[in-house]
Design a protein around this motif. Structure first.
Motif, PDB file in Angstrom:
ATOM      1  N   PRO A   6       4.413  35.762  11.266  1.00 16.30           N
ATOM      2  CA  PRO A   6       3.042  36.354  10.491  1.00 16.30           C
ATOM      3  C   PRO A   6       3.297  36.777   9.556  1.00 16.30           C
ATOM      4  O   PRO A   6       4.345  37.226   8.944  1.00 16.30           O
ATOM      5  N   PRO A   7       2.010  36.980   8.587  1.00 20.50           N
ATOM      6  CA  PRO A   7       2.478  37.486   7.106  1.00 20.50           C
ATOM      7  C   PRO A   7       2.939  38.800   7.193  1.00 20.50           C
ATOM      8  O   PRO A   7       2.806  39.644   7.920  1.00 20.50           O
ATOM      9  N   ARG A   8       3.786  38.992   5.892  1.00 28.59           N
ATOM     10  CA  ARG A   8       4.574  40.217   5.806  1.00 28.59           C
ATOM     11  C   ARG A   8       3.977  40.829   4.570  1.00 28.59           C
ATOM     12  O   ARG A   8       3.708  40.221   3.736  1.00 28.59           O
ATOM     13  N   PRO A   9       4.184  42.159   4.202  1.00 32.38           N
ATOM     14  CA  PRO A   9       3.922  42.819   3.041  1.00 32.38           C
ATOM     15  C   PRO A   9       4.447  42.070   1.873  1.00 32.38           C
ATOM     16  O   PRO A   9       3.760  42.002   0.929  1.00 32.38           O
ATOM     17  N   ASP A  11       4.505  39.267   1.329  1.00 27.82           N
ATOM     18  CA  ASP A  11       3.838  37.950   1.015  1.00 27.82           C
ATOM     19  C   ASP A  11       3.002  38.145  -0.141  1.00 27.82           C
ATOM     20  O   ASP A  11       2.646  37.032  -0.946  1.00 27.82           O
ATOM     21  N   GLU A  12       2.805  39.332  -0.777  1.00 30.88           N
ATOM     22  CA  GLU A  12       1.904  39.569  -1.841  1.00 30.88           C
ATOM     23  C   GLU A  12       2.711  38.714  -3.141  1.00 30.88           C
ATOM     24  O   GLU A  12       2.295  38.321  -4.086  1.00 30.88           O
ATOM     25  N   ARG A 347       7.199  31.085   2.808  1.00 34.11           N
ATOM     26  CA  ARG A 347       8.108  30.215   3.727  1.00 34.11           C
ATOM     27  C   ARG A 347       7.641  29.035   4.477  1.00 34.11           C
ATOM     28  O   ARG A 347       8.563  28.249   5.074  1.00 34.11           O
ATOM     29  N   GLU A 348       6.520  28.826   4.537  1.00 34.02           N
ATOM     30  CA  GLU A 348       5.919  27.620   5.090  1.00 34.02           C
ATOM     31  C   GLU A 348       6.136  26.452   4.441  1.00 34.02           C
ATOM     32  O   GLU A 348       5.934  25.281   4.811  1.00 34.02           O
ATOM     33  N   LEU A 349       6.350  26.468   3.016  1.00 34.16           N
ATOM     34  CA  LEU A 349       6.251  25.418   2.144  1.00 34.16           C
ATOM     35  C   LEU A 349       7.718  25.047   1.544  1.00 34.16           C
ATOM     36  O   LEU A 349       8.520  25.979   1.493  1.00 34.16           O
TER      37      LEU A 349
END
Length: 440
Positions: A6-9, A11-12, A347-349
């Motif tokens: 899941p998105p984390r802080p 990710d900004e 991370r997905e890419l």
């Protein structure tokens, strides 16, 4: 444990993260669905034009495009051919939607945050500068007098590009789709500026100043949420006619009107910009742009030295700009952002995903053909070269991008399947199953 977290802080600081806003994700899905259909109709219009222009009835196609529906409109500069009405009139609807889209992105979308806006803006600028340099380089090396067409390969066709991505990228991350959409929006904005500055001839300031009156009246009505069609449409048509008479390309009128529409609603519901965009996008993608493609893509190859045409410097400049310039510009500028800032790829890419989308940005059709007509004029030999270059370059870019993205789509599909198996085994709900569905 699931591979995708899941998105984390932090990710900004990551590039191409998924939008955390459900309305934004839903809006993206709606756009993709409309543009997928629009891209198919656009392709259909172009194919029909090519078939008709190269058939025994090609004279009828040429005559249809040259037919002037209102020969008595000379005094108002409206004695235009059917093909010109498609390029100047119908495309104003397309640019009105673009104006709504641009304002929405800057006020409530990805571009409202300067940190998130920096990447697509830099990528779009790189994706326009490098193709222009490639085109100019070909002209200078060959000594060809075609420098006026330097802006032809700078534009990405949003309908075609999103349609290709939607068809072949069912498992590609949503963040990559959002990046392409935002990139194309910024690309459109820069293309509008280029048209207004570099491709305006015979400028007459008086009609342009007069156009401010219907624009102001239009703005007053929409700001007060008065969506009376019997008032707004005449004001829009008057604005278009005055901008056309000024010498500025008339499609700019659509952008100016789109910018006047408020984005934010008074309550929790959608704003007026989203409402009008929802209403007019099908008209744009389903009718205006395909009709323009039908009249713009009909290049005749009958009796033509195809080998000589494909090696013509103007054709080569456009193809090189679209295929290599766009990919290098978009990919290279994004890599530079990651290299010299704290931003990291999501991370997905992988960078292979980005390369595929960068190649996909080389599909230039609607705005490229429009700029080509403005640069060299309609009915000239150079116009046929422009059409050939745009069609060939867009086709090559689409094929290369499809090959790359199909491979990446298979990788992401395997990751999705593994995540679901891990979630089922651990008894943990798969948060990614709750993502908004793609346009497929």
């Amino acid at each position: 444990m699931s591979h995708r977290n899941p998105p984390r802080p932090d990710d900004e600081r990551r590039l191409f993260t998924r939008s955390s806003s459900w309305p934004e994700a839903r809006f993206l899905g709606d756009v993709l669905r409309t543009e997928t259909v629009g891209g198919g109709l656009l392709l259909l219009g172009a194919v029909l034009a090519l078939i008709w222009a190269n058939s025994p009835w090609s004279d009828a196609y040429t005559s249809l495009g040259a037919w002037v529906p209102w020969s008595g409109g000379k005094a108002l500069h409206l004695d235009l051919s059917l093909a010109t009405w498609a390029a100047d009139g119908l495309l104003a609807v397309f640019f009105f939607v673009v104006g709504l889209e641009l304002k929405r992105e800057f006020v409530a979308g990805e571009l409202r945050d300067p940190r998130r806006a920096a990447l697509p803006v830099v990528a779009a600028m790189g994706g326009m500068l490098v193709p222009a340099l490639f085109y100019v380089g070909v002209m200078l090396v060959t000594g060809t007098d075609g420098l006026r067409g330097w802006a032809i390969p700078v534009a990405t066709d949003i309908a075609f590009a999103l349609a290709v991505l939607a068809v072949i990228g069912s498992h590609l991350p949503q963040g990559l789709r959002a990046f392409l959409l935002t990139l194309a929006v910024v690309d459109d904005l820069l293309a509008i500026i280029i048209i207004a500055i570099f491709y305006t001839s015979g400028f007459s300031p008086l009609p342009l100043l007069a156009a401010l009156l219907p624009i102001a009246a239009f703005a007053l009505l929409v700001q007060r949420r008065r969506t009376w069609w019997w008032a707004l449409i005449p004001l829009a048509v008057t604005t278009w006619a005055l901008v056309h008479a000024s010498g500025v390309h008339a499609t700019i009128a659509g952008v100016l009107l789109g910018f006047t529409v408020p984005v934010l609603g008074g309550g929790t519901g959608p704003g007026l910009a989203e409402h009008l965009e929802h209403r007019w996008r099908p008209v744009s993608a389903g009718f205006a742009v395909p009709v323009f493609a039908f009249f713009a893509a009909g290049v005749s190859l009958r009796g033509t030295d195809l080998g000589g045409l494909l090696t013509d410097p103007i054709v080569l400049g456009i193809v090189v700009g679209l295929v290599f310039g766009k990919a290098i510009g978009v990919f290279g500028s994004t890599w530079l952002v990651a290299r010299f800032t704290r931003a990291e790829l999501d991370r997905e890419l992988s960078w292979s995903d980005l390369l595929g989308v960068a190649c996909l940005a080389g599909i230039g059709f609607t705005v490229s053909l429009l700029i080509g007509e403005l640069a060299f004029g309609a009915g000239t030999d150079a116009e046929d070269k422009v059409k050939t270059g745009v069609l060939a370059g867009s086709l090559v870019a689409a094929v290369v991008a499809s090959v790359l993205l199909i491979r990446r789509n298979k990788v992401h599909r395997r990751i999705d399947e593994r995540d679901r198996r891990d979630a089922d085994r651990d008894g943990v709900p798969d948060v990614y199953q709750q993502r908004p569905a793609s346009s497929n």
